[in-house]
Design an enzyme around this catalytic site. Structure first.
Site, PDB file in Angstrom:
ATOM      1  N   CYS A 181      -3.929  -2.674 -19.428  1.00  0.00           N
ATOM      2  CA  CYS A 181      -3.940  -1.769 -17.906  1.00  0.00           C
ATOM      3  C   CYS A 181      -3.100  -2.507 -16.580  1.00  0.00           C
ATOM      4  CB  CYS A 181      -5.269  -2.014 -17.471  1.00  0.00           C
ATOM      5  SG  CYS A 181      -6.230  -3.973 -16.571  1.00  0.00           S
TER       6      CYS A 181
ATOM      7  N   HIS B 198       1.056  -1.623  -0.450  1.00  0.00           N
ATOM      8  CA  HIS B 198      -0.037  -0.058   0.075  1.00  0.00           C
ATOM      9  C   HIS B 198       0.724   1.144  -0.083  1.00  0.00           C
ATOM     10  CE1 HIS B 198      -4.059  -2.109   1.496  1.00  0.00           C
ATOM     11  NE2 HIS B 198      -3.673  -1.667   0.447  1.00  0.00           N
TER      12      HIS B 198
END
Length: 524
Positions: free
Chosen positions: A484, A178
């Site tokens: 992507c 994260h």
């Protein structure tokens, strides 16, 4: 001394080292088991309050991470073992640390980089409560410092003032963590996987997060060379801004579509739709937080993004839960979740939840140019089952007199079985290549493992051959193909992707300018 690592967020930083691993204040044991239990419960409550305050002031990406932490702290399954240990006579700090360390060890033992990356979140949760137990204030890093240690907690990143520069250098860490995601979105230089050397490094350091390395106690010559590289990088970034508002095209004049990847509906608030060709990937799993979102919540989230995009396409991925994205009441615990019940497999297993999302997507489709793709497709039957559910739910909405529209339905190409036999999927509306998982599965190499990082490369001929095969098949059958994954926003990977035939890339919003500049430098 110079250490080599793995770039996690490109950039350069020169500044003093700040030790992330300095010892914490000691906890004062209580007089009774009841007081120990009360101390832990109070510390958890304080940690939740602190995280809640951080989340309220954070942007969407950071708030989502913090809400995940809060949800875990509120889960009795996390605190239960610690409270049981207190009941057996252990002090609160020891009980909590042992319980969390056991959870962390399970994450660390995974052979999947995404799953190991969640260990950093658990360490953060552990330390937030230990900090509250000891009433220890966390030392503040000086402005412009390079934060150096084993790993870094998301809350430490969010509490650091990056306005005067600085960077992150980790002996362990992960490109999939994260914090790495936050660093890339904010332009904070970050290198991971530096190894265990230089444990007691102090003083000035030079962080090269473009190539992946750090120099401790540099010589004047090393400082001069570093500053030249940093200036060159800044110049390239500045020059790239001139391409931001222009349609992307190669040096030969070939047009290339450049879309953006988003995780939250609010992400579009900071993006000018004129700078991109639409949304190539909207993740939906982050809508599934503490509770499963109802149909109306999802409908309004999708509608917001579609109306922002106008007539430009918005590709929404159905929930890709499982793996590194556990969701209470939906996902299941597995020994190897990345090869288990995740993505479309889980959605087809939990059709009650999947049907709610399908109805929301069908209703939102009337508000823009929607495309829907299914993640982790491995067989044609999985696509057929998912498409049939869309048809069933559309019939139900029509019968109820609710406005709706069936969008084009495509799939992600991330499981090698699809890339090897695209002809089995000739009935899909489009292909979207997920380069992260495709590369990892093809090369059997985690991208955050420095020992095998050289294998986890989209540049490998085997990976490029599969990408090229999918592009060629799509061109022959008139099926659009895009990419992507992270490679789409990597200037070093873009020439190879264009040479493989791709003409549609989707990147993080912060990478738009550099991606367009890299495209303009390719002669295809």
């Amino acid at each position: 001394m110079r250490l080599e690592g793995i770039p996690a967020s490109a950039g350069y930083a020169e500044g003093p080292l700040f030790d992330l691993d300095r010892p914490r204040a000691l906890y004062s044991a209580k007089a009774s088991t009841a007081e120990e239990r009360e101390a832990l419960e109070l510390a958890i409550s304080k940690a939740i309050g602190r995280l809640t305050a951080l989340a309220e002031a954070a942007d969407a990406d950071a708030a989502g991470i913090l809400e995940f932490h809060i949800a875990m702290l509120e889960d009795d399954a996390l605190s239960g073992p610690a409270l049981a240990a207190i009941g057996a006579g252990r002090p609160a700090d020891s009980a909590w640390r042992a319980a969390l360390d056991a959870e962390i060890a399970g994450y660390d033992a995974s052979d999947q980089d995404y799953f190991r990356a969640r260990a950093a979140d658990l360490r953060d949760i552990r330390d937030q409560v230990l900090r509250a137990l000891s009433e220890d204030g966390e030392a503040t890093a000086p402005l412009g410092a390079i934060l150096y240690g084993e790993d870094i907690a998301p809350t430490r990143f969010l509490e650091t003032d990056w306005s005067a520069g600085g960077g992150i250098a980790l002996r362990a860490g992960s490109t999939a963590s994260h914090v790495a995601m936050l660093a890339r979105s904010r332009g904070v230089p970050m290198v991971v996987g530096l190894g265990a050397a230089a444990e007691s490094a102090t003083g000035l350091a030079l962080l090269d997060a473009e190539r992946g390395g750090i120099v401790f106690s540099p010589s004047p010559a090393e400082i001069e060379a570093f500053r030249e590289s940093a200036c060159s990088f800044a110049d390239r970034q500045g020059a790239a801004q001139t391409f931001l508002t222009q349609p992307a095209k190669t040096r030969s004049g070939t047009a290339v579509r450049v879309q953006v990847n988003i995780a939250y509906p609010s992400d579009v608030d900071g993006i000018d739709i004129a700078t991109c060709d639409g949304v190539g990937l909207m993740r939906t799993e982050f809508l599934f937080g503490k509770t499963l979102p109802d149909e109306e919540t999802q409908y309004h989230a999708y509608r917001k993004v579609l109306e922002w995009a106008g007539n430009k396409p918005v590709t929404i991925r159905t929930i890709d839960a499982g793996g590194d994205k556990p969701i209470a009441g939906f996902t299941v615990e597995e020994t190897n979740p990345f090869l288990g019940l995740r993505g479309i497999r889980l959605s087809l297993k939990r059709r009650d939840i999947f049907r709610v999302q399908i109805r929301a997507l069908l209703r939102a489709a009337i508000h823009g140019n929607l495309k829907v793709m299914f993640p982790m497709i491995a067989t044609a039957d999985e696509y057929d089952q998912a498409a049939a559910l869309f048809a069933e739910e559309q019939a139900g909405l029509v019968a109820r007199g609710l406005a709706n529209k069936l969008p084009p339905l495509g799939i992600m190409v991330e499981v090698p079985s699809v890339a090897l036999m695209p002809e089995a999927f000739a009935n899909v509306a489009f292909f979207s290549i997920g380069s992260n998982d495709l590369t990892q599965y093809v090369m059997a190499a985690a991208r955050d493992n420095s020992a095998v990082a050289h294998l986890n490369s989209v540049h490998h001929p085997a990976v490029l051959r599969l990408i090229s095969a999918v592009v060629d098949f799509g061109r022959d059958k008139g099926i659009p193909v895009s990419l992507c994954g992270d490679a789409g926003g990597d200037p070093a990977a873009i020439p190879a992707l264009l040479s493989a035939g791709l003409r549609d890339l989707s990147v993080a919003p912060a990478q738009l300018a550099m991606a367009k500049a890299a495209i303009a430098d390719v002669a295809v």
